[in-house]
Scaffold this motif. Structure first.
Motif, PDB file in Angstrom:
ATOM      1  N   VAL A  87       6.878   2.429 -15.542  1.00 55.47           N
ATOM      2  CA  VAL A  87       7.669   1.690 -14.562  1.00 55.47           C
ATOM      3  C   VAL A  87       9.140   2.002 -14.810  1.00 55.47           C
ATOM      4  O   VAL A  87       9.628   1.867 -15.936  1.00 55.47           O
ATOM      5  N   VAL A  88       9.835   2.427 -13.759  1.00 57.22           N
ATOM      6  CA  VAL A  88      11.213   2.885 -13.940  1.00 57.22           C
ATOM      7  C   VAL A  88      12.112   2.316 -12.841  1.00 57.22           C
ATOM      8  O   VAL A  88      11.661   1.953 -11.755  1.00 57.22           O
ATOM      9  N   SER A  89      13.412   2.250 -13.152  1.00 54.94           N
ATOM     10  CA  SER A  89      14.409   1.876 -12.160  1.00 54.94           C
ATOM     11  C   SER A  89      14.845   3.115 -11.392  1.00 54.94           C
ATOM     12  O   SER A  89      15.074   4.177 -11.980  1.00 54.94           O
ATOM     13  N   ILE A  90      14.966   2.961 -10.073  1.00 50.28           N
ATOM     14  CA  ILE A  90      15.433   4.037  -9.204  1.00 50.28           C
ATOM     15  C   ILE A  90      16.844   3.696  -8.739  1.00 50.28           C
ATOM     16  O   ILE A  90      17.096   2.589  -8.251  1.00 50.28           O
ATOM     17  N   VAL A 141       5.345   7.670 -11.193  1.00 48.91           N
ATOM     18  CA  VAL A 141       5.974   6.484 -11.772  1.00 48.91           C
ATOM     19  C   VAL A 141       5.961   5.381 -10.731  1.00 48.91           C
ATOM     20  O   VAL A 141       5.952   5.645  -9.526  1.00 48.91           O
ATOM     21  N   SER A 142       5.954   4.146 -11.200  1.00 49.69           N
ATOM     22  CA  SER A 142       6.083   3.013 -10.294  1.00 49.69           C
ATOM     23  C   SER A 142       7.525   2.536 -10.378  1.00 49.69           C
ATOM     24  O   SER A 142       7.978   2.074 -11.424  1.00 49.69           O
ATOM     25  N   GLY A 143       8.242   2.657  -9.259  1.00 48.38           N
ATOM     26  CA  GLY A 143       9.664   2.396  -9.286  1.00 48.38           C
ATOM     27  C   GLY A 143      10.064   1.097  -8.631  1.00 48.38           C
ATOM     28  O   GLY A 143       9.387   0.586  -7.747  1.00 48.38           O
ATOM     29  N   TYR A 144      11.180   0.560  -9.093  1.00 48.10           N
ATOM     30  CA  TYR A 144      11.883  -0.524  -8.415  1.00 48.10           C
ATOM     31  C   TYR A 144      13.322  -0.077  -8.265  1.00 48.10           C
ATOM     32  O   TYR A 144      13.765   0.868  -8.928  1.00 48.10           O
ATOM     33  N   ILE A 145      14.078  -0.694  -7.397  1.00 48.20           N
ATOM     34  CA  ILE A 145      15.430  -0.241  -7.090  1.00 48.20           C
ATOM     35  C   ILE A 145      16.450  -1.065  -7.867  1.00 48.20           C
ATOM     36  O   ILE A 145      16.384  -2.298  -7.890  1.00 48.20           O
ATOM     37  N   ALA A 146      17.376  -0.347  -8.514  1.00 41.97           N
ATOM     38  CA  ALA A 146      18.439  -0.986  -9.321  1.00 41.97           C
ATOM     39  C   ALA A 146      17.792  -1.855 -10.389  1.00 41.97           C
ATOM     40  O   ALA A 146      16.957  -1.371 -11.153  1.00 41.97           O
ATOM     41  N   ASP A 147      18.160  -3.151 -10.452  1.00 45.76           N
ATOM     42  CA  ASP A 147      17.590  -4.012 -11.492  1.00 45.76           C
ATOM     43  C   ASP A 147      16.317  -4.719 -11.038  1.00 45.76           C
ATOM     44  O   ASP A 147      15.741  -5.523 -11.789  1.00 45.76           O
ATOM     45  N   GLY A 148      15.871  -4.426  -9.816  1.00 41.97           N
ATOM     46  CA  GLY A 148      14.617  -5.008  -9.335  1.00 41.97           C
ATOM     47  C   GLY A 148      14.699  -6.488  -9.037  1.00 41.97           C
ATOM     48  O   GLY A 148      13.667  -7.172  -8.956  1.00 41.97           O
ATOM     49  N   ASP A 208       0.833  -1.195   0.000  1.00 49.31           N
ATOM     50  CA  ASP A 208       0.000   0.000   0.000  1.00 49.31           C
ATOM     51  C   ASP A 208       0.873   1.253   0.000  1.00 49.31           C
ATOM     52  O   ASP A 208       0.587   2.224  -0.711  1.00 49.31           O
ATOM     53  N   PHE A 209       1.970   1.246   0.803  1.00 50.82           N
ATOM     54  CA  PHE A 209       2.909   2.366   0.792  1.00 50.82           C
ATOM     55  C   PHE A 209       3.516   2.550  -0.594  1.00 50.82           C
ATOM     56  O   PHE A 209       3.643   3.677  -1.090  1.00 50.82           O
ATOM     57  N   LEU A 210       3.919   1.458  -1.226  1.00 54.46           N
ATOM     58  CA  LEU A 210       4.525   1.538  -2.561  1.00 54.46           C
ATOM     59  C   LEU A 210       3.539   2.091  -3.580  1.00 54.46           C
ATOM     60  O   LEU A 210       3.917   2.858  -4.477  1.00 54.46           O
ATOM     61  N   THR A 211       2.274   1.714  -3.452  1.00 57.94           N
ATOM     62  CA  THR A 211       1.248   2.227  -4.360  1.00 57.94           C
ATOM     63  C   THR A 211       1.056   3.732  -4.158  1.00 57.94           C
ATOM     64  O   THR A 211       0.935   4.496  -5.127  1.00 57.94           O
ATOM     65  N   ALA A 212       1.055   4.163  -2.895  1.00 57.28           N
ATOM     66  CA  ALA A 212       0.926   5.591  -2.607  1.00 57.28           C
ATOM     67  C   ALA A 212       2.121   6.366  -3.146  1.00 57.28           C
ATOM     68  O   ALA A 212       1.965   7.487  -3.680  1.00 57.28           O
ATOM     69  N   ILE A 251       2.021  -2.785 -10.012  1.00 64.22           N
ATOM     70  CA  ILE A 251       1.467  -1.516  -9.534  1.00 64.22           C
ATOM     71  C   ILE A 251       1.346  -0.524 -10.680  1.00 64.22           C
ATOM     72  O   ILE A 251       0.331   0.179 -10.817  1.00 64.22           O
ATOM     73  N   GLY A 252       2.372  -0.456 -11.526  1.00 65.51           N
ATOM     74  CA  GLY A 252       2.335   0.442 -12.672  1.00 65.51           C
ATOM     75  C   GLY A 252       1.180   0.119 -13.607  1.00 65.51           C
ATOM     76  O   GLY A 252       0.464   1.014 -14.080  1.00 65.51           O
ATOM     77  N   ASP A 253       0.986  -1.160 -13.886  1.00 64.69           N
ATOM     78  CA  ASP A 253      -0.133  -1.567 -14.749  1.00 64.69           C
ATOM     79  C   ASP A 253      -1.468  -1.198 -14.119  1.00 64.69           C
ATOM     80  O   ASP A 253      -2.388  -0.716 -14.805  1.00 64.69           O
ATOM     81  N   ALA A 254      -1.595  -1.417 -12.819  1.00 69.40           N
ATOM     82  CA  ALA A 254      -2.864  -1.142 -12.145  1.00 69.40           C
ATOM     83  C   ALA A 254      -3.187   0.347 -12.123  1.00 69.40           C
ATOM     84  O   ALA A 254      -4.361   0.744 -12.193  1.00 69.40           O
ATOM     85  N   LEU A 255      -2.143   1.185 -12.038  1.00 73.74           N
ATOM     86  CA  LEU A 255      -2.342   2.632 -11.969  1.00 73.74           C
ATOM     87  C   LEU A 255      -2.214   3.317 -13.322  1.00 73.74           C
ATOM     88  O   LEU A 255      -2.474   4.523 -13.422  1.00 73.74           O
ATOM     89  N   GLY A 256      -1.774   2.585 -14.326  1.00 69.87           N
ATOM     90  CA  GLY A 256      -1.548   3.197 -15.632  1.00 69.87           C
ATOM     91  C   GLY A 256      -0.363   4.141 -15.635  1.00 69.87           C
ATOM     92  O   GLY A 256      -0.381   5.179 -16.307  1.00 69.87           O
ATOM     93  N   LEU A 257       0.696   3.762 -14.891  1.00 72.03           N
ATOM     94  CA  LEU A 257       1.881   4.605 -14.773  1.00 72.03           C
ATOM     95  C   LEU A 257       3.095   3.910 -15.373  1.00 72.03           C
ATOM     96  O   LEU A 257       3.172   2.677 -15.389  1.00 72.03           O
TER      97      LEU A 257
END
Length: 297
Positions: free
Chosen positions: A243-246, A182-189, A171-175, A235-241
């Motif tokens: 998806v990027v690496s952070i 953007v929906s992010g993941y860290i490094a290569d995820g 839920d925090f990640l979605t917020a 999360i990105g698909d669900a929100l229509g955002l």
């Protein structure tokens, strides 16, 4: 059984209370507010007013019960030492109240910090020992009470106990994704999390209370490993955002406190748990829950 439950109106605890009542057990929940008391009363559960710092209430609740299920934790991310202190004090007082009774003492614990480089198993001993360790060393403290005639059962929860209405890490990640655009993941995820649906978790807690032998470590895990990139993509698909690496150096600024967890691999097997209690998860997986709108409705 008459079960005393701390954290009885929390995300996991409320499902455990429902599971216990449906299975014919009596429940008394620890409630620190009128709202919590009303929620428990509406379900047909009993109420004991108090909180984790009210050690007299904890002692009374344990003394009157046939079983204790300890799920509450302060989760004070700004002052983890205080969370650790209160957790250790609560486990000590609850365990002492059950000494010599042979009654079950089910204690929640995390999977984080057990091992590195492989999924944790139920045979892995927690390295957290003593009041200055993670969660005040409460897992090992609770297991010490086995020698005092307590049927301690440790329930190690996956980092994602998911479902509609979850207010945990996903839920925090979605917020964060909504806020950042953007929906992010860290490094290569490639960091991965174990996961379990809340209903499956509640059923396992009940089975542990009813059947698990003293000294058991149960892994509340349905999916051993879900990559953080896959979580971000769902999360990105669900929100229509997008998806990027952070970059790991930017993770704190981007994600806030949840960033350090999202960068960590917390995976575990539950093979021994399933064999011991004939537990087989039936709920949807984490990615399916996200896709179905559990975090975006």
């Amino acid at each position: 059984m008459r079960a005393f439950v701390t954290g009885a109106t929390g995300w996991i605890g409320s499902a455990v209370v429902d599971e216990l009542l449906t299975s014919g057990h009596e429940v008394t929940g620890l409630a620190r507010s009128d709202r919590s008391e009303q929620a428990l009363t509406a379900k047909g559960a009993g109420v004991l007013r108090g909180d984790l710092d009210d050690l007299d209430s904890l002692r009374r609740g344990a003394a009157r019960a046939d079983a204790v299920i300890h799920l509450a934790n302060k989760h004070d991310w700004g002052n983890p030492a205080e969370s650790d202190r209160s957790e250790r004090a609560a486990v000590q007082i609850l365990g002492d109240a059950l000494a010599g009774t042979g009654r079950p003492f089910v204690v929640a614990a995390p999977l984080s910090g057990l091992v590195e480089g492989r999924p944790a198993t139920e045979d892995d001993v927690s390295p957290a020992v003593g009041p200055d360790s993670n969660r005040g060393g409460s897992e090992n403290l609770a297991l010490d009470h086995v020698a005092q005639g307590v049927r301690t059962v440790i329930t190690r929860f996956a980092p994602s106990v998911h479902g509609r209405g979850d207010w945990g890490f996903v839920d925090f990640l979605t917020a964060v994704a909504r806020k950042q655009g953007v929906s992010g993941y860290i490094a290569d995820g490639s960091a991965s999390w174990a996961a379990v649906h809340r209903d499956d978790a509640a059923r396992l807690v009940r089975l542990g209370m009813e059947q698990a032998p003293a000294g058991s470590r149960l892994h509340v895990v349905a999916e051993e490993s879900v990559t953080t990139r896959a979580i971000a993509e769902a999360i990105g698909d669900a929100l229509g955002l997008p998806v990027v690496s952070i970059d790991p150096q930017d993770a704190g600024a981007h994600f806030g406190f949840v960033g350090r967890f999202f960068a960590s691999t917390m995976t575990a097997s539950s093979d021994l748990t399933r064999e011991l209690l004939a537990w087989e998860p039936t709920g949807p997986g984490l990615l399916a829950d996200i896709a179905a709108g559990a975090y975006t409705a």
